[in-house]
Motif scaffolding. Structure first.
Motif, PDB file in Angstrom:
ATOM      1  N   UNK A  77      83.405  15.425  30.552  1.00 14.39           N
ATOM      2  CA  UNK A  77      84.667  14.741  30.993  1.00 14.39           C
ATOM      3  C   UNK A  77      85.726  15.549  31.721  1.00 14.39           C
ATOM      4  N   UNK A  78      85.934  14.882  32.927  1.00 11.35           N
ATOM      5  CA  UNK A  78      86.896  15.711  33.725  1.00 11.35           C
ATOM      6  C   UNK A  78      88.351  15.237  33.273  1.00 11.35           C
ATOM      7  N   UNK A  79      89.172  16.127  32.759  1.00  9.67           N
ATOM      8  CA  UNK A  79      90.379  15.915  32.082  1.00  9.67           C
ATOM      9  C   UNK A  79      91.477  15.954  33.373  1.00  9.67           C
ATOM     10  N   UNK A  80      91.350  16.578  34.272  1.00 10.50           N
ATOM     11  CA  UNK A  80      92.370  16.467  35.428  1.00 10.50           C
ATOM     12  C   UNK A  80      91.683  17.122  36.875  1.00 10.50           C
ATOM     13  N   UNK A  81      92.102  16.481  37.859  1.00 10.29           N
ATOM     14  CA  UNK A  81      92.163  17.257  39.341  1.00 10.29           C
ATOM     15  C   UNK A  81      93.504  17.885  39.622  1.00 10.29           C
ATOM     16  N   UNK A  82      93.475  18.870  40.050  1.00 13.15           N
ATOM     17  CA  UNK A  82      94.461  19.649  40.293  1.00 13.15           C
ATOM     18  C   UNK A  82      94.462  20.147  41.798  1.00 13.15           C
ATOM     19  N   UNK A  83      95.548  20.018  42.544  1.00 13.23           N
ATOM     20  CA  UNK A  83      95.452  20.294  44.021  1.00 13.23           C
ATOM     21  C   UNK A  83      96.072  21.720  44.162  1.00 13.23           C
ATOM     22  N   UNK A  84      97.120  21.883  43.147  1.00 12.54           N
ATOM     23  CA  UNK A  84      98.153  23.373  43.160  1.00 12.54           C
ATOM     24  C   UNK A  84      98.058  24.138  41.947  1.00 12.54           C
ATOM     25  N   UNK A  85      98.905  25.035  41.932  1.00 12.00           N
ATOM     26  CA  UNK A  85      99.161  25.998  40.835  1.00 12.00           C
ATOM     27  C   UNK A  85      99.740  25.125  39.689  1.00 12.00           C
ATOM     28  N   UNK A 108      87.280  26.164  40.259  1.00  9.49           N
ATOM     29  CA  UNK A 108      88.207  26.663  41.167  1.00  9.49           C
ATOM     30  C   UNK A 108      88.077  26.782  42.501  1.00  9.49           C
ATOM     31  N   UNK A 109      88.768  26.222  43.622  1.00 10.37           N
ATOM     32  CA  UNK A 109      88.860  26.780  44.919  1.00 10.37           C
ATOM     33  C   UNK A 109      89.837  27.840  45.051  1.00 10.37           C
ATOM     34  N   UNK A 110      89.370  28.674  46.094  1.00  7.21           N
ATOM     35  CA  UNK A 110      90.259  29.813  46.418  1.00  7.21           C
ATOM     36  C   UNK A 110      91.561  29.320  47.278  1.00  7.21           C
ATOM     37  N   UNK A 111      91.226  28.771  48.250  1.00  9.65           N
ATOM     38  CA  UNK A 111      92.461  28.294  49.038  1.00  9.65           C
ATOM     39  C   UNK A 111      92.824  26.629  48.777  1.00  9.65           C
ATOM     40  N   UNK A 112      94.219  26.635  48.306  1.00 11.65           N
ATOM     41  CA  UNK A 112      94.659  25.319  47.889  1.00 11.65           C
ATOM     42  C   UNK A 112      96.043  24.741  48.461  1.00 11.65           C
ATOM     43  N   UNK A 113      96.502  23.790  48.303  1.00 14.70           N
ATOM     44  CA  UNK A 113      97.594  23.312  48.910  1.00 14.70           C
ATOM     45  C   UNK A 113      98.583  24.306  48.902  1.00 14.70           C
ATOM     46  N   UNK A 114      98.882  25.241  47.860  1.00 12.27           N
ATOM     47  CA  UNK A 114      99.992  26.359  47.975  1.00 12.27           C
ATOM     48  C   UNK A 114      99.501  27.408  48.297  1.00 12.27           C
ATOM     49  N   UNK A 140      83.621  33.305  49.353  1.00 11.16           N
ATOM     50  CA  UNK A 140      83.581  34.090  48.282  1.00 11.16           C
ATOM     51  C   UNK A 140      84.184  35.468  48.507  1.00 11.16           C
ATOM     52  N   UNK A 141      84.079  36.093  49.743  1.00 11.60           N
ATOM     53  CA  UNK A 141      84.847  37.248  50.038  1.00 11.60           C
ATOM     54  C   UNK A 141      86.615  37.360  49.504  1.00 11.60           C
ATOM     55  N   UNK A 142      86.997  36.116  49.375  1.00 11.76           N
ATOM     56  CA  UNK A 142      88.581  36.021  49.169  1.00 11.76           C
ATOM     57  C   UNK A 142      88.604  35.969  47.511  1.00 11.76           C
ATOM     58  N   UNK A 143      87.706  35.991  46.787  1.00 12.27           N
ATOM     59  CA  UNK A 143      87.844  35.783  45.421  1.00 12.27           C
ATOM     60  C   UNK A 143      88.388  36.992  44.687  1.00 12.27           C
ATOM     61  N   UNK A 144      88.204  38.251  45.197  1.00  6.17           N
ATOM     62  CA  UNK A 144      88.869  39.555  44.782  1.00  6.17           C
ATOM     63  C   UNK A 144      87.905  40.060  43.485  1.00  6.17           C
ATOM     64  N   UNK A 145      88.940  40.298  42.555  1.00  9.29           N
ATOM     65  CA  UNK A 145      88.523  40.700  41.361  1.00  9.29           C
ATOM     66  C   UNK A 145      89.261  39.919  40.351  1.00  9.29           C
ATOM     67  N   UNK A 146      88.438  39.037  39.816  1.00  6.75           N
ATOM     68  CA  UNK A 146      88.937  38.199  38.616  1.00  6.75           C
ATOM     69  C   UNK A 146      87.983  38.437  37.396  1.00  6.75           C
TER      70      UNK A 146
END
Length: 132
Positions: free
Chosen positions: A28-36, A51-57, A83-89
């Motif tokens: 079940x996909x509860x939501x699609x979000x384009x920003x924080x 989660x994509x790295x680069x979003x609308x915001x 993937x190099x932009x993910x950093x440490x999460x």
């Protein structure tokens, strides 16, 4: 709620493709979000997120991922061409490279939803934390 997904992606066609793959597989996909703001509002009702790295915001994906994992226990898989932009999460499970295959998304969803340990690294899905 182990099969409830959040898609954090600002490119609508990519988001809809992810949604199709997940819904066809019984998630079940509860939501699609384009920003924080949208992602943080939807996170409490979701068990895992793509989660994509680069979003609308801006490049806010890693910050969103860290917050929804910490505050709501959401399992996070990045879907990115960078993937190099993910950093440490610390709590992120891994990433799927764009362009992605249905198989890579389903493998990542299975791991996020059920804690499957049998998912190995391949060219499309890479685990970030061995403990996952």
């Amino acid at each position: 709620m182990p099969k409830t997904a959040l898609i954090v992606e600002d490119e609508i066609f990519v988001a809809l493709d992810l949604e199709r793959i997940l819904v066809d597989a019984g998630y079940e996909v509860r939501a699609i979000a384009a920003d924080s703001a949208q992602a943080l509002a939807a996170a409490p009702t979701c068990s895992f997120a793509f989660v994509d790295v680069n979003l609308r915001d801006g490049p806010t994906g890693p910050v969103i991922a860290e917050r929804i994992a910490r505050d709501y226990g959401v399992k996070v898989v990045f879907v990115t061409a960078n993937p190099g932009q993910i950093g440490s999460v610390p709590d992120a499970l891994g990433y799927v490279r764009k362009p992605f295959s249905d198989q890579a998304i389903l493998a990542a969803a299975a791991m996020a939803a059920a804690g499957a340990q049998g998912v190995s690294n391949d060219r499309d899905f890479v685990r970030l934390n061995a403990a996952g």
